[in-house]
Scaffold this motif. Structure first.
Motif, PDB file in Angstrom:
ATOM      1  N   ASP A  33      49.590  42.230  40.870  1.00 28.43           N
ATOM      2  CA  ASP A  33      48.172  42.558  41.128  1.00 28.43           C
ATOM      3  C   ASP A  33      47.495  42.522  39.746  1.00 28.43           C
ATOM      4  OD1 ASP A  33      48.417  42.694  43.934  1.00 28.43           O
ATOM      5  OD2 ASP A  33      49.226  44.668  43.873  1.00 28.43           O
ATOM      6  N   THR A  79      47.730  38.713  35.550  1.00 32.75           N
ATOM      7  CA  THR A  79      47.243  38.328  37.006  1.00 32.75           C
ATOM      8  C   THR A  79      45.893  38.491  36.977  1.00 32.75           C
ATOM      9  OG1 THR A  79      49.617  39.172  37.939  1.00 32.75           O
ATOM     10  CG2 THR A  79      47.631  38.920  39.365  1.00 32.75           C
ATOM     11  N   TYR A 100      45.234  44.014  37.038  1.00 34.90           N
ATOM     12  CA  TYR A 100      44.919  45.502  36.578  1.00 34.90           C
ATOM     13  C   TYR A 100      43.790  45.145  35.475  1.00 34.90           C
ATOM     14  CZ  TYR A 100      48.313  47.653  39.209  1.00 34.90           C
ATOM     15  OH  TYR A 100      49.337  48.348  40.076  1.00 34.90           O
ATOM     16  N   ARG A 148      42.838  42.948  43.969  1.00 30.04           N
ATOM     17  CA  ARG A 148      43.814  41.990  44.813  1.00 30.04           C
ATOM     18  C   ARG A 148      42.679  40.782  45.497  1.00 30.04           C
ATOM     19  NH1 ARG A 148      45.073  47.055  46.970  1.00 30.04           N
ATOM     20  NH2 ARG A 148      47.412  47.654  46.143  1.00 30.04           N
ATOM     21  N   ASP A 149      43.065  39.412  45.434  1.00 32.92           N
ATOM     22  CA  ASP A 149      42.396  38.723  46.177  1.00 32.92           C
ATOM     23  C   ASP A 149      42.636  38.559  47.564  1.00 32.92           C
ATOM     24  OD1 ASP A 149      41.520  36.283  47.194  1.00 32.92           O
ATOM     25  OD2 ASP A 149      42.168  34.912  45.878  1.00 32.92           O
ATOM     26  N   LEU A 186      42.431  48.207  40.088  1.00 32.78           N
ATOM     27  CA  LEU A 186      43.337  47.287  40.789  1.00 32.78           C
ATOM     28  C   LEU A 186      42.802  46.159  41.506  1.00 32.78           C
ATOM     29  CD1 LEU A 186      46.380  46.775  41.537  1.00 32.78           C
ATOM     30  CD2 LEU A 186      46.050  48.200  43.576  1.00 32.78           C
ATOM     31  N   ALA A 194      37.434  40.297  47.008  1.00 34.08           N
ATOM     32  CA  ALA A 194      38.668  40.938  46.315  1.00 34.08           C
ATOM     33  C   ALA A 194      38.592  42.224  46.902  1.00 34.08           C
ATOM     34  CB  ALA A 194      38.224  41.161  44.591  1.00 34.08           C
TER      35      ALA A 194
END
Length: 389
Positions: free
Chosen positions: A86, A103, A88, A184-185, A182, A162
């Motif tokens: 993920d 990422t 950051y 995330r897609d 954090l 996201a």
């Protein structure tokens, strides 16, 4: 001077003092009383210095080991940060990026070195930036980890949705000094969710369909959950007096089963011709796709049950009937020129059990509503609601 040279010089000094003592002891002009005392003190002092040097050497070795261990740990956590699956980010409280992992840089389509110093909001579409700014202000004033859904735009790339999990870092004075994000897609996940919602039929197409006629009692198995493909199922229990209590209505697309209740007596009755598909509870536990599809449907059933509980909690029977008809309008109503028609025929006994009252009372109240023009009936005795607000 490093510790090894210090120890070497302390040993040389100690040896020289020993040699000097031997040489001076044979010189005739030096007092025989003063000489041993002076050299003895110097010798003892030298010995203390030598022991201290050895102790310093030992402590220095331990410090080196600790430093190496700390460096290995730092590198370990740096690798975890850098190569985590993920994204950051570490920003200051204004959202200026201070650190980013591989990422995150890949998600935003920017090299890491060019991310540092950039406002994170630069990757948010213009029309949504004000909302994100407001969130940043609120974050600095909160101690809770917060979840945000934000649309990002890659540099020279596409938009993506996201999910952000953000926590606040504070100093000893409890002042917010940075934010940890954090990233995330979730674009693919949302697409999958929408596909699951649209493709219930595809999910159950290869399962056998159980058909039950109106009025039949549907067998319940604690190992199985029923999915309603078509029709309406009445869910009920019985109180101590033997009276039936309506606790739910499972319409098309909903689920029911004895494993979803703690009631000792739980009965399912077809209020119309129904088509059902059985799903084993073990299958749901083993299949994330199946669990993801059925969870909202189970939640829908729980919410409906709560609505029935609220109805039973009303003190006046007129209020219970009023809110029950509203609930039925929402659950099984269909628009017709005269108003909203309940797609299933409910008897006065059915309505009385849901309202925790007698059939005679419901007959009287329904007659009153009919005279007031609030309800009417079609040729098949289905209730039509005109104005219930």
């Amino acid at each position: 001077m490093n510790i090894e040279k210090f120890i070497q010089r302390a040993e040389v000094l100690h040896k020289r003092l020993a040699d000097l003592y031997e040489t001076a002891s044979v010189l005739p002009w030096i007092s025989q009383e003063l000489l041993p005392q002076a050299f003895n003190e110097l010798y003892n002092t030298s010995k203390v210095v030598q022991l201290a040097a050895q102790e310093l050497y030992q402590q220095n070795e331990e410090l080196i080991q600790t430093r190496n261990w700390l460096e290995a740990e730092r590198q370990h956590y740096q690798d975890l940060f850098e190569f985590a699956p993920d994204g950051y980010l570490v920003t200051n409280t204004e959202g200026i990026i201070q650190e980013a992992n591989h990422t995150a840089a890949k998600l935003l389509n920017v090299s890491k070195q060019f991310l540092v110093g950039k406002p994170m909001i630069n990757f948010v579409p213009l029309q949504e930036r004000q909302q994100v700014r407001s969130e940043l202000i609120q974050l600095s004033q909160s101690d809770k980890v917060k979840e945000l859904l934000v649309r990002f735009q890659q540099r020279y790339g596409e938009f993506f949705d996201a999910a952000l999990t953000v926590g606040v870092v504070r100093n000893h004075q409890d002042k917010a000094i940075s934010l940890r994000w954090l990233l995330r897609d979730i674009t693919e996940r949302q697409h999958l969710e929408s596909m699951l919602v649209k493709n219930d039929r595809d999910l159950f197409y290869d399962r056998s369909v159980d058909k039950h006629c109106k009025g039949e009692t549907i067998p319940l198995n604690p190992l199985v959950i029923w999915y309603v493909c078509q029709g309406l199922v009445k869910l009920s229990t019985y109180c101590e007096t033997g009276e039936e209590v309506l606790i739910g209505l499972a319409t098309a697309g909903m689920v029911f089963g004895s494993s979803l209740t703690s009631l000792n007596i739980y009965q399912a009755t077809a209020l119309s011709d129904v088509k059902l598909v059985s799903i084993y509870v073990a299958e749901i536990a083993a299949s994330p796709t199946l669990s993801h599809t059925l969870l909202p449907k189970i939640n829908q059933r729980l919410q409906q049950t709560e609505s029935f509980l609220v109805i039973c909690g009303r003190r006046r029977v007129q209020e219970r009937l009023h809110y029950l008809l509203q609930l039925l309008k929402r659950e099984v109503g269909e628009a017709v020129p005269e108003g909203t028609r309940l797609s299933v025929r409910f008897t006065h006994e059915d309505i009385a059990s849901a309202c925790s009252t007698t059939r005679v009372t419901i007959t009287r109240l329904m007659g009153k509503l009919q005279k007031q023009g609030i309800i009417s009936f079609d040729l098949k005795k289905h209730i039509i609601l005109r104005d219930l607000d």
